[in-house]
Write an enzyme that holds these catalytic residues in place. Structure first.
Site, short mmCIF file in Angstrom:
data_model
loop_
_atom_site.label_atom_id
_atom_site.label_comp_id
_atom_site.label_asym_id
_atom_site.label_seq_id
_atom_site.Cartn_x
_atom_site.Cartn_y
_atom_site.Cartn_z
N HIS A 1 4.52 33.57 -18.38
CA HIS A 1 4.53 32.84 -19.65
C HIS A 1 4.82 33.81 -20.79
O HIS A 1 4.80 35.03 -20.61
CB HIS A 1 3.22 32.07 -19.87
CG HIS A 1 2.00 32.91 -20.06
ND1 HIS A 1 1.51 33.77 -19.10
CD2 HIS A 1 1.13 33.03 -21.12
CE1 HIS A 1 0.40 34.35 -19.53
NE2 HIS A 1 0.16 33.92 -20.77
N ASP B 1 1.24 39.96 -23.79
CA ASP B 1 0.62 40.82 -22.78
C ASP B 1 1.22 40.61 -21.39
O ASP B 1 0.86 41.29 -20.43
CB ASP B 1 -0.91 40.62 -22.75
CG ASP B 1 -1.34 39.18 -22.55
OD1 ASP B 1 -0.70 38.28 -23.12
OD2 ASP B 1 -2.35 38.95 -21.83
N HIS B 2 2.17 39.68 -21.29
CA HIS B 2 2.83 39.42 -19.99
C HIS B 2 4.34 39.71 -20.03
O HIS B 2 4.99 39.63 -18.99
CB HIS B 2 2.60 37.97 -19.56
CG HIS B 2 1.15 37.67 -19.35
ND1 HIS B 2 0.58 37.58 -18.08
CD2 HIS B 2 0.14 37.49 -20.23
CE1 HIS B 2 -0.72 37.35 -18.22
NE2 HIS B 2 -1.01 37.28 -19.51
N HIS C 1 -2.33 26.44 -19.42
CA HIS C 1 -2.58 27.46 -20.44
C HIS C 1 -2.16 26.89 -21.79
O HIS C 1 -1.66 25.76 -21.87
CB HIS C 1 -1.77 28.71 -20.07
CG HIS C 1 -2.21 29.96 -20.77
ND1 HIS C 1 -3.52 30.25 -21.03
CD2 HIS C 1 -1.48 31.00 -21.26
CE1 HIS C 1 -3.58 31.42 -21.65
NE2 HIS C 1 -2.36 31.90 -21.81
N ASP D 1 -2.57 33.32 -16.47
CA ASP D 1 -3.51 32.74 -17.44
C ASP D 1 -3.63 31.22 -17.27
O ASP D 1 -2.63 30.49 -17.32
CB ASP D 1 -3.04 33.04 -18.87
CG ASP D 1 -3.04 34.53 -19.17
OD1 ASP D 1 -3.24 35.31 -18.23
OD2 ASP D 1 -2.85 34.90 -20.34
N HIS E 1 -7.19 40.33 -15.47
CA HIS E 1 -7.00 39.80 -16.82
C HIS E 1 -8.33 39.76 -17.58
O HIS E 1 -8.69 38.77 -18.21
CB HIS E 1 -6.34 38.41 -16.77
CG HIS E 1 -5.70 38.01 -18.07
ND1 HIS E 1 -6.38 37.32 -19.04
CD2 HIS E 1 -4.46 38.21 -18.56
CE1 HIS E 1 -5.56 37.11 -20.07
NE2 HIS E 1 -4.39 37.64 -19.81
ZN LIG Z 1 -2.64 37.02 -20.87
ZN LIG Z 2 -1.62 33.91 -22.03
#
Ligand SMILES: [Zn+2]
Ligand SMILES: [Zn+2]
Length: 305
Positions: free
Chosen positions: A63, A67-68, A143, A213, A271
């Site tokens: 996604h 942070d990804h 998410h 997530d 995570h």
């Molecule tokens: Zn994340």
């Molecule tokens: Zn996320």
């Protein structure tokens, strides 16, 4: 047994800390390397993992939270500097394409290799990749924005030929492939030798599910049923269960509930929220529901078995 490993390059959440990097993993399966998510700092982590940069053939982005995916552009640029010529396949939610195109025009416009974009519909559980060794499917998640996980399934290998029996019955080499495919053998006297006497069964095919997530999903266990290894985000311990719901994340206990209901072999937590200086509380709460739970940590190489 052929390698099927998960290299943990980052298992923190949105705030990078001195303990954990942003999310990134590399799945190594039968000599091929696939990246899952690509947070900031990924390139340094690849160096540490000793995975060869040029061997990474595809990146799967779950996604579009930074942070990804903030590490992807830098990595694409570095691949160019390292003289890559093989195409790099990027699988990501469809709206990533526009951003990637513009960024690459600005920073990576003289690459000697092609970046091939594959847009994902994160709402569906569909197969997005296949080769002779494995398949990859999406796992729809819940998410704040479009998000999916990825399920890597090894394909069943052929049975092993019993050399002693092949020699005993003087079976010609030309028949080996037929026997691997399940054929019996008929001797000159007309005796039928069943395939089970000529082969030993292959090892069971292995599988790895990566659940990025997500809020706890009651039906998620049906999509990851029986996998050997499940990674499931566990941002919070039970003290912050309200935050998990509010921010569309999961607690370690919820991750373990999915693992228990799906009857997986092993659960990997990750995570982690930056609020925890160590994750022992998360592990404890997970193990109360699913004892075969473990904390992921940077530098680990976990065998899927
Ligand atoms: Zn994340
Ligand atoms: Zn996320």
């Amino acid at each position: 047994m052929e390698p099927f490993n998960v290299h943990i390059l980052g298992c923190g959440s949105a705030l990078p800390t001195l303990h954990h990097n942003s999310t990134c993993q590399i799945v190594e399966i039968r000599g091929k390397f696939f990246m899952i998510d690509c947070g900031e700092g990924t390139q340094i982590q690849i160096r540490r993992s000793r995975v060869n940069f040029s061997k990474i053939q595809a990146v799967f982005i779950s996604h579009l939270h930074g942070d990804h995916c903030f590490g992807l552009l830098g990595m694409i640029s570095t691949f160019g500097m390292l003289g890559r010529t093989a195409p790099l396949h990027v699988y990501a939610p469809s709206n990533f394409e526009e951003y990637l195109k513009h960024s690459m025009q600005m920073f990576c416009n003289r690459l000697e290799y092609e970046v091939v974009f594959h847009g994902l519909d994160t709402k569906k559980n569909i197969q997005i990749y296949e080769d002779k060794s494995l398949t990859v499917e999406t796992i729809p998640l819940d998410h704040r924005i479009a998000c999916c996980g990825f399920l890597f399934r090894e394909k069943q290998t052929a049975p092993h030929i019993r050399r002693d029996m092949i020699d005993y019955y003087s079976i010609p080499i030309s028949q080996i492939n037929n026997i691997k495919a399940g054929a019996d053998w008929k001797t000159e006297d007309g005796e039928v030798i069943p395939n089970e006497r000529l082969t030993t069964p292959p090892l069971p095919a292995r599988s790895y599910a990566y659940c990025s997530d997500t809020r706890y999903m009651e039906n998620l266990h049906t999509m990851v049923e029986g996998v050997n290894l499940l990674y499931h985000e566990s941002t919070y311990a039970n003290d912050k269960a309200d935050n998990a719901k509010l921010y569309y994340h999961s607690t370690a206990e919820q991750a373990a509930t999915v693992a228990r209901d799906a009857r997986v072999g092993k659960l990997l937590l990750g995570h982690y929220s930056a609020r925890y200086s160590n994750e022992n509380q998360l592990l404890k709460e997970a193990r109360e529901v699913f004892p075969n739970s473990f904390l992921s940590d940077e530098g680990q190489c976990i065998a899927v078995q």
